[in-house]
Design an enzyme around this catalytic site. Structure first.
Site, PDB file in Angstrom:
ATOM      1  N   HIS A 191      -6.610 -19.065   3.346  1.00  0.00           N
ATOM      2  CA  HIS A 191      -5.825 -20.291   3.539  1.00  0.00           C
ATOM      3  C   HIS A 191      -6.482 -21.512   2.907  1.00  0.00           C
ATOM      4  O   HIS A 191      -6.175 -22.651   3.263  1.00  0.00           O
ATOM      5  CB  HIS A 191      -5.536 -20.541   5.021  1.00  0.00           C
ATOM      6  CG  HIS A 191      -4.940 -19.366   5.710  1.00  0.00           C
ATOM      7  ND1 HIS A 191      -3.656 -18.939   5.462  1.00  0.00           N
ATOM      8  CD2 HIS A 191      -5.465 -18.502   6.613  1.00  0.00           C
ATOM      9  CE1 HIS A 191      -3.405 -17.866   6.186  1.00  0.00           C
ATOM     10  NE2 HIS A 191      -4.484 -17.572   6.892  1.00  0.00           N
ATOM     11  N   ARG A 238      -1.944 -38.147   3.420  1.00  0.00           N
ATOM     12  CA  ARG A 238      -3.252 -38.577   2.928  1.00  0.00           C
ATOM     13  C   ARG A 238      -3.417 -38.088   1.494  1.00  0.00           C
ATOM     14  O   ARG A 238      -2.673 -37.243   1.021  1.00  0.00           O
ATOM     15  CB  ARG A 238      -4.360 -37.983   3.790  1.00  0.00           C
ATOM     16  CG  ARG A 238      -4.309 -36.462   3.817  1.00  0.00           C
ATOM     17  CD  ARG A 238      -5.360 -35.846   4.718  1.00  0.00           C
ATOM     18  NE  ARG A 238      -5.054 -34.481   5.055  1.00  0.00           N
ATOM     19  CZ  ARG A 238      -5.186 -33.433   4.256  1.00  0.00           C
ATOM     20  NH1 ARG A 238      -5.618 -33.603   3.021  1.00  0.00           N
ATOM     21  NH2 ARG A 238      -4.886 -32.215   4.662  1.00  0.00           N
TER      22      ARG A 238
END
Length: 140
Positions: free
Chosen positions: A19, A76
């Site tokens: 991941h 972000r």
């Protein structure tokens, strides 16, 4: 935010391990043009409706039949933002600071029709793992 948004094209992060993104490429050269346009529109529609303000990443998964599935919005700047900067010529950190200081997209010169990718940029993440400990993360 005002609902006025622009996209800075897309990145492909298909190569992952546990991941974690390993290879990032901009733009995502293997996307069919119609899917690319759809993804840009989905991201702009979502962020505009939310009156999103400042830099962020809208993430999608694409299946083997080129169907898009929304995953999340990361509000972000991400580590891999540099590949987007390379192909667009836009300093995303500086832009985020200017927007946070009250500048509009127009005042900064971010007009969608003028934002075009040039070339291809690739970023590779190097990590260390210990094969004697079932490939657990290691300090190298």
């Amino acid at each position: 935010g005002t609902g006025n948004v622009v996209h800075l094209w897309e990145r492909d992060c298909s190569v992952q391990r546990r991941h974690q993104k390993v290879v990032e490429m901009a733009p995502a050269w293997s996307l069919p043009d119609n899917l690319r346009a759809d993804l840009h529109e989905y991201a702009k529609r979502l962020t505009s409706a939310a009156k999103y303000k400042n830099a962020g990443t809208v993430e999608f998964l694409i299946d083997s039949e080129n169907r898009a599935y929304f995953i999340e919005v990361n509000p972000r700047i991400q580590v891999e933002h540099t590949v987007t900067e390379e192909v667009t010529g836009i300093d995303i950190v500086q832009t985020q600071l200017r927007i946070a200081s009250g500048a509009t997209l127009e005042e900064i010169g971010l007009i969608q029709e003028n934002i075009q990718p040039r070339g291809v940029a690739i970023q590779c993440r190097v990590t260390t793992e210990n094969p004697e400990k079932d490939f657990a993360p290691d300090t190298g």
